[in-house]
Design a protein around this motif. Structure first.
Motif, PDB file in Angstrom:
ATOM      1  N   ALA A 154       0.831  -1.205   0.000  1.00 25.40           N
ATOM      2  CA  ALA A 154       0.000   0.000   0.000  1.00 25.40           C
ATOM      3  C   ALA A 154       0.865   1.255   0.000  1.00 25.40           C
ATOM      4  O   ALA A 154       0.528   2.258  -0.644  1.00 25.40           O
ATOM      5  N   PHE A 155       1.979   1.188   0.701  1.00 27.10           N
ATOM      6  CA  PHE A 155       2.864   2.351   0.776  1.00 27.10           C
ATOM      7  C   PHE A 155       3.450   2.689  -0.591  1.00 27.10           C
ATOM      8  O   PHE A 155       3.508   3.854  -0.995  1.00 27.10           O
ATOM      9  N   ASP A 168       5.614   8.405   9.502  1.00 30.96           N
ATOM     10  CA  ASP A 168       5.894   9.275  10.647  1.00 30.96           C
ATOM     11  C   ASP A 168       5.423   8.689  11.972  1.00 30.96           C
ATOM     12  O   ASP A 168       5.775   9.196  13.034  1.00 30.96           O
ATOM     13  N   ASN A 169       4.623   7.629  11.918  1.00 30.27           N
ATOM     14  CA  ASN A 169       4.103   6.940  13.110  1.00 30.27           C
ATOM     15  C   ASN A 169       3.342   7.858  14.064  1.00 30.27           C
ATOM     16  O   ASN A 169       3.107   7.508  15.227  1.00 30.27           O
ATOM     17  N   THR A 229      -3.990   4.785   5.006  1.00 27.61           N
ATOM     18  CA  THR A 229      -3.525   3.626   5.770  1.00 27.61           C
ATOM     19  C   THR A 229      -4.656   2.631   5.959  1.00 27.61           C
ATOM     20  O   THR A 229      -4.491   1.420   5.765  1.00 27.61           O
ATOM     21  N   VAL A 230      -5.824   3.137   6.330  1.00 35.04           N
ATOM     22  CA  VAL A 230      -6.993   2.275   6.524  1.00 35.04           C
ATOM     23  C   VAL A 230      -7.401   1.621   5.209  1.00 35.04           C
ATOM     24  O   VAL A 230      -7.721   0.424   5.167  1.00 35.04           O
ATOM     25  N   GLU A 231      -7.374   2.375   4.142  1.00 30.93           N
ATOM     26  CA  GLU A 231      -7.706   1.820   2.832  1.00 30.93           C
ATOM     27  C   GLU A 231      -6.759   0.681   2.471  1.00 30.93           C
ATOM     28  O   GLU A 231      -7.174  -0.363   1.959  1.00 30.93           O
ATOM     29  N   GLY A 232      -5.483   0.853   2.776  1.00 33.35           N
ATOM     30  CA  GLY A 232      -4.493  -0.140   2.400  1.00 33.35           C
ATOM     31  C   GLY A 232      -4.566  -1.432   3.179  1.00 33.35           C
ATOM     32  O   GLY A 232      -4.125  -2.482   2.707  1.00 33.35           O
ATOM     33  N   TRP A 233      -5.108  -1.380   4.410  1.00 36.50           N
ATOM     34  CA  TRP A 233      -5.142  -2.625   5.205  1.00 36.50           C
ATOM     35  C   TRP A 233      -6.416  -3.447   4.988  1.00 36.50           C
ATOM     36  O   TRP A 233      -6.572  -4.497   5.608  1.00 36.50           O
ATOM     37  N   ARG A 256       0.409   4.840   5.079  1.00 34.32           N
ATOM     38  CA  ARG A 256       0.852   6.164   4.679  1.00 34.32           C
ATOM     39  C   ARG A 256       0.637   7.146   5.836  1.00 34.32           C
ATOM     40  O   ARG A 256      -0.028   6.830   6.816  1.00 34.32           O
ATOM     41  N   ASP A 257       1.168   8.345   5.701  1.00 34.12           N
ATOM     42  CA  ASP A 257       0.977   9.337   6.753  1.00 34.12           C
ATOM     43  C   ASP A 257      -0.474   9.818   6.826  1.00 34.12           C
ATOM     44  O   ASP A 257      -0.921  10.285   7.868  1.00 34.12           O
TER      45      ASP A 257
END
Length: 283
Positions: free
Chosen positions: A172-173, A246-247, A217-221, A211-212
């Protein structure tokens, strides 16, 4: 039915005053983090083996079912490539002993140059490890994802000793170009490995890089929701670590992942409630 979730670390500057109280003494930060997440990666042990006293403090700050996945020192995995590092390995095993059951699995991250020809060395190394621990291996050589024979050989090696294969999902990144400084730095440092979703044991471990932008991020998981739900229904007990470049929002995202799985499996045990974080103070 347990799903453990966590981050790459238990303290981060951007979490202060948001997820963790601020100011907060260093020896209390893990306890506060454990109110948000139920697992943490042990990346620091890759660079330096802590003292048993330091590790004992980690144990005191967490419940027995909290999961640490400490990484073997780089001198063992990257410099000596699993050969001739008995003293360093022994020091590491002695140091983490205070974790007891919290040491969920010992993480053997191998360099990208460690390929199919090196699997016999990995097999010898795994056979020589004490059976008191579980072990999980992360590989990055392209052949372990592209060559069916290499995949089969590695899987057979791991299954023989009951070790897990840790996927680091960066798909996803790398789907679109970076848009922040942290993403640009991660773009040059993170491995580009294909998606792998097969578990070898009853305790699979996943590392996921988003992603930041939390929405991306939610879409990718989304694919992992089906995978992890399936594992839980099979009786497995997975651990999922959520990363972003960036966590900054990682603890909240880890909990959100757990919430989305629990929406599919209401019988899943809930996460602990975090301790409320008050406003920052100068006193």
């Amino acid at each position: 039915m347990r799903l453990h979730v966590g981050c790459a670390m238990w303290t981060h500057k951007s979490w202060q005053g948001r997820f963790l109280a601020h100011p907060l003494p260093a020896h209390e930060r893990l306890r506060a983090y454990a109110g948000w997440c139920t697992a943490v990666e042990g990346n620091t042990t890759f660079y330096a083996t802590p003292t048993p006293e330091t590790v004992a403090s980690w144990a005191r700050q967490t419940d027995p079912d909290f999961r640490f996945v400490p990484k073997l020192p780089k001198v063992v995995t990257h410099e000596r490539r699993l050969t001739g590092a008995d003293d360093e390995l022994r020091a590491f095993l002695n140091a983490i002993e205070p974790l007891g059951p919290r040491a969920h699995a010992l993480w053997i991250q191998l360099p990208g140059s460690f390929g199919p020809a090196d699997v016999p060395a990995l097999a010898r190394f795994l056979r020589g490890l004490p059976a008191v621990h579980r072990y999980a291996v992360e590989v990055r050589h392209p052949a372990f994802f592209d060559d069916p024979r290499a995949v089969r050989t590695l899987e057979e090696t791991l299954v023989t000793v009951g070790a897990e294969w840790i996927p680091f999902d960066t798909t996803a990144f790398f789907r679109t170009p970076p848009t922040s400084d942290a993403e640009r730095e991660a773009w040059t440092r993170k491995p580009r490995t294909p998606l792998r979703t097969r578990a070898l044991t009853d305790r699979p471990i996943v590392r996921y890089l988003g992603r930041d932008d939390p929405a991306r991020t939610v879409e990718g998981w989304q694919p992992w929701l089906d995978v992890v739900t399936g594992w839980l229904r099979e009786g497995r007990s997975p651990t999922v670590f959520v990363h972003t470049p960036d966590n900054a929002d990682a603890p909240d995202l880890a909990r959100r992942f757990h919430d989305e799985v629990r929406a599919r499996l209401p019988e899943l045990e809930p996460l602990p409630e975090p301790v409320p974080v008050g406003p920052s103070t100068l006193f």
